[in-house]
Write a protein that holds these residues in place. Structure first.
Motif, PDB file in Angstrom:
ATOM      1  N   ASP A  23     -47.572  23.346  -3.065  1.00  0.00           N
ATOM      2  CA  ASP A  23     -48.795  23.262  -2.267  1.00  0.00           C
ATOM      3  C   ASP A  23     -49.293  24.622  -1.810  1.00  0.00           C
ATOM      4  N   GLY A  24     -48.660  25.697  -2.286  1.00  0.00           N
ATOM      5  CA  GLY A  24     -49.094  27.037  -1.949  1.00  0.00           C
ATOM      6  C   GLY A  24     -48.411  27.644  -0.735  1.00  0.00           C
ATOM      7  N   ARG A  25     -47.647  26.860  -0.006  1.00  0.00           N
ATOM      8  CA  ARG A  25     -46.969  27.383   1.176  1.00  0.00           C
ATOM      9  C   ARG A  25     -45.806  28.299   0.803  1.00  0.00           C
ATOM     10  N   ALA A  26     -45.652  29.387   1.580  1.00  0.00           N
ATOM     11  CA  ALA A  26     -44.484  30.246   1.390  1.00  0.00           C
ATOM     12  C   ALA A  26     -43.227  29.447   1.733  1.00  0.00           C
ATOM     13  N   MET A  27     -42.186  29.639   0.938  1.00  0.00           N
ATOM     14  CA  MET A  27     -40.954  28.874   1.132  1.00  0.00           C
ATOM     15  C   MET A  27     -40.109  29.536   2.228  1.00  0.00           C
ATOM     16  N   THR A  28     -40.301  29.041   3.418  1.00  0.00           N
ATOM     17  CA  THR A  28     -39.539  29.509   4.575  1.00  0.00           C
ATOM     18  C   THR A  28     -38.809  28.320   5.177  1.00  0.00           C
ATOM     19  N   MET A  29     -37.730  28.598   5.856  1.00  0.00           N
ATOM     20  CA  MET A  29     -36.986  27.537   6.526  1.00  0.00           C
ATOM     21  C   MET A  29     -36.238  28.114   7.718  1.00  0.00           C
ATOM     22  N   ARG A  30     -35.915  27.249   8.638  1.00  0.00           N
ATOM     23  CA  ARG A  30     -35.176  27.639   9.836  1.00  0.00           C
ATOM     24  C   ARG A  30     -33.774  27.067   9.744  1.00  0.00           C
ATOM     25  N   ILE A  31     -32.774  27.928   9.872  1.00  0.00           N
ATOM     26  CA  ILE A  31     -31.380  27.481   9.836  1.00  0.00           C
ATOM     27  C   ILE A  31     -30.802  27.645  11.237  1.00  0.00           C
ATOM     28  N   THR A  58     -21.827  34.881  12.621  1.00  0.00           N
ATOM     29  CA  THR A  58     -21.921  36.088  11.790  1.00  0.00           C
ATOM     30  C   THR A  58     -22.144  35.714  10.323  1.00  0.00           C
ATOM     31  N   PHE A  59     -21.446  34.675   9.866  1.00  0.00           N
ATOM     32  CA  PHE A  59     -21.601  34.224   8.484  1.00  0.00           C
ATOM     33  C   PHE A  59     -23.035  33.757   8.236  1.00  0.00           C
ATOM     34  N   VAL A  60     -23.565  32.967   9.134  1.00  0.00           N
ATOM     35  CA  VAL A  60     -24.928  32.440   8.965  1.00  0.00           C
ATOM     36  C   VAL A  60     -25.949  33.572   8.988  1.00  0.00           C
ATOM     37  N   GLN A  61     -25.752  34.530   9.845  1.00  0.00           N
ATOM     38  CA  GLN A  61     -26.680  35.662   9.887  1.00  0.00           C
ATOM     39  C   GLN A  61     -26.669  36.445   8.569  1.00  0.00           C
ATOM     40  N   ALA A  62     -25.497  36.508   7.922  1.00  0.00           N
ATOM     41  CA  ALA A  62     -25.410  37.184   6.625  1.00  0.00           C
ATOM     42  C   ALA A  62     -26.134  36.399   5.533  1.00  0.00           C
ATOM     43  N   MET A  63     -26.263  35.087   5.712  1.00  0.00           N
ATOM     44  CA  MET A  63     -26.981  34.259   4.738  1.00  0.00           C
ATOM     45  C   MET A  63     -28.448  34.639   4.639  1.00  0.00           C
ATOM     46  N   GLN A  64     -29.004  35.100   5.729  1.00  0.00           N
ATOM     47  CA  GLN A  64     -30.438  35.396   5.782  1.00  0.00           C
ATOM     48  C   GLN A  64     -30.849  36.391   4.708  1.00  0.00           C
ATOM     49  N   ALA A  65     -30.112  37.494   4.583  1.00  0.00           N
ATOM     50  CA  ALA A  65     -30.456  38.530   3.607  1.00  0.00           C
ATOM     51  C   ALA A  65     -30.287  38.019   2.177  1.00  0.00           C
ATOM     52  N   GLN A  66     -29.278  37.195   1.947  1.00  0.00           N
ATOM     53  CA  GLN A  66     -29.042  36.691   0.599  1.00  0.00           C
ATOM     54  C   GLN A  66     -30.152  35.734   0.167  1.00  0.00           C
ATOM     55  N   GLY A  81     -35.879  35.063  -2.799  1.00  0.00           N
ATOM     56  CA  GLY A  81     -37.267  34.680  -2.553  1.00  0.00           C
ATOM     57  C   GLY A  81     -37.463  33.588  -1.530  1.00  0.00           C
ATOM     58  N   ILE A  82     -36.461  33.331  -0.681  1.00  0.00           N
ATOM     59  CA  ILE A  82     -36.571  32.323   0.375  1.00  0.00           C
ATOM     60  C   ILE A  82     -36.442  33.028   1.728  1.00  0.00           C
ATOM     61  N   LYS A  83     -37.374  32.788   2.620  1.00  0.00           N
ATOM     62  CA  LYS A  83     -37.303  33.368   3.964  1.00  0.00           C
ATOM     63  C   LYS A  83     -36.580  32.379   4.879  1.00  0.00           C
ATOM     64  N   ALA A  84     -35.449  32.797   5.396  1.00  0.00           N
ATOM     65  CA  ALA A  84     -34.656  31.950   6.293  1.00  0.00           C
ATOM     66  C   ALA A  84     -34.629  32.581   7.674  1.00  0.00           C
ATOM     67  N   ASP A  85     -35.150  31.884   8.646  1.00  0.00           N
ATOM     68  CA  ASP A  85     -35.074  32.325  10.032  1.00  0.00           C
ATOM     69  C   ASP A  85     -33.835  31.693  10.663  1.00  0.00           C
ATOM     70  N   ILE A  86     -33.017  32.507  11.304  1.00  0.00           N
ATOM     71  CA  ILE A  86     -31.762  32.042  11.882  1.00  0.00           C
ATOM     72  C   ILE A  86     -31.947  31.815  13.384  1.00  0.00           C
ATOM     73  N   ALA A  87     -31.578  30.637  13.847  1.00  0.00           N
ATOM     74  CA  ALA A  87     -31.662  30.307  15.269  1.00  0.00           C
ATOM     75  C   ALA A  87     -30.260  30.002  15.793  1.00  0.00           C
ATOM     76  N   VAL A  88     -29.768  30.851  16.692  1.00  0.00           N
ATOM     77  CA  VAL A  88     -28.467  30.645  17.331  1.00  0.00           C
ATOM     78  C   VAL A  88     -28.722  29.975  18.679  1.00  0.00           C
ATOM     79  N   GLU A  89     -28.112  28.838  18.897  1.00  0.00           N
ATOM     80  CA  GLU A  89     -28.403  28.058  20.101  1.00  0.00           C
ATOM     81  C   GLU A  89     -27.137  27.398  20.629  1.00  0.00           C
ATOM     82  N   PRO A  90     -27.151  26.916  21.867  1.00  0.00           N
ATOM     83  CA  PRO A  90     -25.978  26.208  22.385  1.00  0.00           C
ATOM     84  C   PRO A  90     -25.615  25.034  21.474  1.00  0.00           C
ATOM     85  N   PHE A  91     -24.331  24.918  21.145  1.00  0.00           N
ATOM     86  CA  PHE A  91     -23.921  23.870  20.218  1.00  0.00           C
ATOM     87  C   PHE A  91     -24.287  22.466  20.703  1.00  0.00           C
TER      88      PHE A  91
END
Length: 331
Positions: free
Chosen positions: A163-171, A182-190, A195-205
């Motif tokens: 649909d033309g949208r940039a492929m971004t997601m929030r993890i 730390t592991f999840v934050q390293a996923m962002q760069a990979q 070609g996928i933009k992943a925004d990382i959200a660290v929150e209370p479990f």
């Protein structure tokens, strides 16, 4: 019998508080309490603290490394309105191939973790790894899968969906385990590299758990740790279609063949070990291929025992089993 058979030992349950044997409610404080002698058993020591604790304790303690059975995974919400591409199996598989899990584990877990590829723990009698895809790091294959699903590369290095949208997601990830964060934050760069933009959200479990329990559609992806049951009984609540409205998962994947495998593994009619193992193998192969959750790793359990404690060695599914047989050496 205590006075004759074990003249220099007393049952652990009869000497001091139970906390002296079992450990702290918060595992992060176990190592400090162990050093001071408040604890005689300390489990779930963070990998970064293991060498220091060995040096501090020396010959006054023994440590055991037990292969971990609880797995950490990335759940992908197939109903997400923000990332509708997660409903496509090829995209989910691409996200698995796009992670160099082995490389990320080494500096974070210091060799005290191993990869997993399925729900059934590798230490379980029911595990059969035959035919499971390992999803070894392969960014070229990841991009090929994305393009076969209809994604096209944009000038900014990000894929666009149909649909033309940039492929971004929030993890999202809970803040209760530092190594996992730390592991999840390293996923962002990979993911950015494929070609996928992943925004990382660290929150209370608890907040993340509540959102998953409520099955909020706004959760695109989430990383949690679960499993570790040798009998695989928890798989029913985890995957069966009848449980998707009420369980604590938020990936919305159902498959009639998966339901049949779960029913056969847990309810028979053939309840022999051979038949149940075959059923759980079918379950694992279906989930491994469909990739509604990306199984990433299991952290090993590091358990320290004081020389004052006499106890059976810990096992993968129970570092505190047979506690009625634990003894403390009399002073």
């Amino acid at each position: 019998m205590l006075g004759t058979a074990r003249p220099r030992l007393v049952p652990a349950a009869l000497r001091g508080s139970v906390r002296c044997v079992l450990g702290c409610e918060d595992a992060r404080h176990d190592d400090d309490a162990f050093i001071t002698g408040e604890l005689t058993n300390a489990s779930n020591i963070p990998p970064a603290d293991v060498d220091d604790l060995r040096k501090r304790m020396g010959a006054t303690a023994t440590d055991f490394t037990i292969k971990g059975t609880a797995f950490t995974y990335l759940g992908l919400n197939a109903h997400s309105p923000n990332a509708p591409w997660l409903a496509d199996k090829r995209v989910r598989q691409a996200l698995w191939y796009g992670l160099d899990i082995e490389t990320m584990l080494k500096p974070i877990y210091l060799g005290l973790a191993h990869r997993v590829f399925a729900y059934t723990p590798q230490e379980s009698w029911a595990y059969d790894g035959t035919g499971l895809e390992r999803y070894d790091f392969d960014p070229k294959r990841a991009r090929s899968l994305l393009e076969s699903a209809g994604a096209t590369m944009g000038a900014d290095g990000l894929y666009r969906w149909r649909d033309g949208r940039a492929m971004t997601m929030r993890i999202e990830v809970g803040n209760n385990m530092g190594a996992r964060v730390t592991f999840v934050q390293a996923m962002q760069a990979q993911y950015r590299d494929i070609g996928i933009k992943a925004d990382i959200a660290v929150e209370p479990f608890p907040a993340l758990l509540a959102r998953n329990n409520a099955h909020e559609s706004g959760v695109d992806g989430y990383v949690v740790t679960s499993g570790g049951d040798p009998e695989v009984t928890d798989a029913y609540e985890f995957f069966h279609s009848s449980q998707q409205d009420t369980n604590a998962q938020n990936f919305w994947f159902t498959d009639p063949e998966l339901d049949r495998a779960l029913d056969a593994g847990l309810f028979g009619p053939d309840c022999s070990a051979v038949a149940r193992r075959a059923a759980f193998h079918r379950m694992d192969r279906i989930v491994n291929e469909a990739a509604p959750v990306l199984f990433m790793y299991a952290g090993d359990t590091i358990s320290f025992r004081s020389s004052k404690l006499v106890a059976p060695p810990p096992l993968p599914f129970g570092t505190r089993y047979d506690i009625e047989k634990w003894w403390l050496r009399a002073p």
